[in-house]
Design an enzyme around this catalytic site. Sequence first.
Site, mmCIF file in Angstrom:
data_model
loop_
_atom_site.group_PDB
_atom_site.id
_atom_site.type_symbol
_atom_site.label_atom_id
_atom_site.label_comp_id
_atom_site.label_asym_id
_atom_site.label_seq_id
_atom_site.Cartn_x
_atom_site.Cartn_y
_atom_site.Cartn_z
ATOM 1 N N SER A 64 0.819 -1.207 0.000
ATOM 2 C CA SER A 64 0.000 0.000 0.000
ATOM 3 C C SER A 64 0.856 1.260 0.000
ATOM 4 C CB SER A 64 -1.040 0.033 1.114
ATOM 5 O OG SER A 64 -2.031 0.979 0.748
ATOM 6 N N HIS A 69 5.100 13.890 6.218
ATOM 7 C CA HIS A 69 5.019 15.333 6.031
ATOM 8 C C HIS A 69 5.779 15.986 7.179
ATOM 9 C CE1 HIS A 69 1.791 14.481 3.173
ATOM 10 N NE2 HIS A 69 1.315 13.666 4.103
ATOM 11 N N CYS A 84 -2.092 -3.424 3.187
ATOM 12 C CA CYS A 84 -3.133 -4.405 2.921
ATOM 13 C C CYS A 84 -2.675 -5.733 3.495
ATOM 14 C CB CYS A 84 -3.353 -4.552 1.420
ATOM 15 S SG CYS A 84 -3.917 -3.042 0.634
#
Length: 120
Positions: A64, A69, A84
């Site tokens: 996935s 950030h 996943c």
Amino acid sequence: MHGLHLTADLRGCPPQAALFTDPEALRQRCLHEVRCCGLRPVGELFHRFAGGGGVTGVVLLAESHLAVHTWPELAAVTLDVYVCNFGADNSARAEALLAALEAAFSPVDVQRQRLQRGGA
């Protein structure tokens, strides 16, 4: 569609660390930790914002994604790891990746969230 989505908000990190403002340093660290945790990167993009801003980075995983950030002006970082669990349970790998990246930023305070996705 079953998977585990982890997030962490890190505060009180040393903002002078290269990981805050150097996209290549952050990229290398993320890819290193992804591989060490047994996950498989399939693509990535890291961008530094102008004017002394932070970096946004994404590593696409076969399982996935990882998103990071940084806000050097706030001494803060957000982390997002989603895996996943199709064919194998990758939850422990996701937990290990989040822990490794948290440690890399040396936060004073961490707020974590955990979401099981794709429930019955």
